[in-house]
Motif scaffolding. Sequence first.
Motif, PDB file in Angstrom:
ATOM      1  N   GLY A   4       2.081 -25.508   9.766  1.00 50.66           N
ATOM      2  CA  GLY A   4       2.462 -25.648  11.164  1.00 50.66           C
ATOM      3  C   GLY A   4       1.624 -24.831  12.119  1.00 50.66           C
ATOM      4  N   ALA A   5       0.363 -24.566  11.771  1.00 53.76           N
ATOM      5  CA  ALA A   5      -0.513 -23.827  12.685  1.00 53.76           C
ATOM      6  C   ALA A   5      -0.915 -24.727  13.847  1.00 53.76           C
ATOM      7  N   PRO A   6      -1.129 -24.149  15.023  1.00 56.20           N
ATOM      8  CA  PRO A   6      -1.420 -24.974  16.198  1.00 56.20           C
ATOM      9  C   PRO A   6      -2.827 -25.549  16.235  1.00 56.20           C
ATOM     10  N   ASP A   7      -3.743 -25.023  15.396  1.00 54.49           N
ATOM     11  CA  ASP A   7      -5.145 -25.426  15.482  1.00 54.49           C
ATOM     12  C   ASP A   7      -5.813 -25.151  14.135  1.00 54.49           C
ATOM     13  N   PRO A   8      -6.674 -26.068  13.650  1.00 57.52           N
ATOM     14  CA  PRO A   8      -7.404 -25.795  12.404  1.00 57.52           C
ATOM     15  C   PRO A   8      -8.237 -24.527  12.469  1.00 57.52           C
TER      16      PRO A   8
END
Length: 403
Positions: free
Chosen positions: A75-79
């Motif tokens: 669930g991270a907002p960005d790779p």
Amino acid sequence: MGFDVEKVRALYPALADGRAWLDGAAGTQVPEPVIEAMSDAYRAGLSNVGAPFESSERSAGLVAEARAAVADLVGAPDPACVTFGPTTTALTYRFAATLSAGWNPGDEVVVTQLDHDANVRPWVQHAQRAGAAVRTAELDPVTGELPVDGVVDLIGERTKVVAVTAASNVLGTVPDLKPITDRAREVGAISFVDGVQHCPHEHVRIAELGADFYATSAYKWAGPHLAAVVADDPWTLQNLHPDKLVPSPESSPERFERGTNPFAQLAGAVAAVEHLADLDGAASGTRAERLAVSRASAREHEEQLAAELFDGLANLDGVTRHGAPRGRVTPTAFFSVDGKTPRAVAEALSERGINVSAGHSYAWETVHALGLGPQGGVRASLSHYSSAEDVARLLDALGELAG
């Protein structure tokens, strides 16, 4: 449609040997899609990134795909939040070295007795070098729980890092992290959460945990030997400057990754995330949406098996389960058999076709807090591919040994 454990098991070649693989906490087996993805990457040809030809571009694509897959998984907002490394231990040492560069005498770090030593020793050693103090939160040796107040009360204005596990690798305890990470944020401290045993069993959302950093190992969730530390936001990484080679990338997260990434393993990690997303045949939509459904279904399956395991152990004379948390747990049991060393129990179970771990499992602070010492205990840990037959075989065998 839905979660079908027999269909899942059929994808794992190793399970065909007929043994009960109850050592998932030490490392899961790998399904065919992961094996094929890694093989296909090698067959197609791989070259280091940055060159003007197809195999180099293919490698760069695998890195990007793997960052996106792990970002979806937790669930991270960005790779760009995802940093790769060979092991969680190696990555934790890397981040401890980076974060401790600004520590001074009088500063403090908080660790816990519930953690794997990989989330204790790096912080302790770097604190000692900086002259900072180490404050250790104690677990309850009877229940195996980590009292939240016992951690929160240790966090003060001079705290620099709070290192805490999201799930014990031996007791299965899942502590209530949010009050801990909220308090760390209040005082400007970094929370570094060990999710190695948490990620295989939960639908992870890093923002809900409140973690600044979340560590995970792919080989604990049906992937290859590869680890990642995921930041809550790309900004968190951009403001840190680890030691690096002069010509290596200045960009983040690349500057945290020392040397060339293992491209075939990254292909395997992508396939493992896809596999987890498809565990429930009814799951549909984006990969993140499929993960939400499939992880919940796998969790329900594991909970049913864990209840059978825990109840069975409680009813066996001569078998003592260490720590029985009242709250949420992962499907892991740590126990002893009267009159037998943990190693002897594991060997006897192996002779009966059952794989379990024995010893301290690197939960060094935990086994000493429990009064077990370095010999530790026996650990049986379930995975999404575990079956009711596996659990029954273990309980029957323990009944023979204890009797």
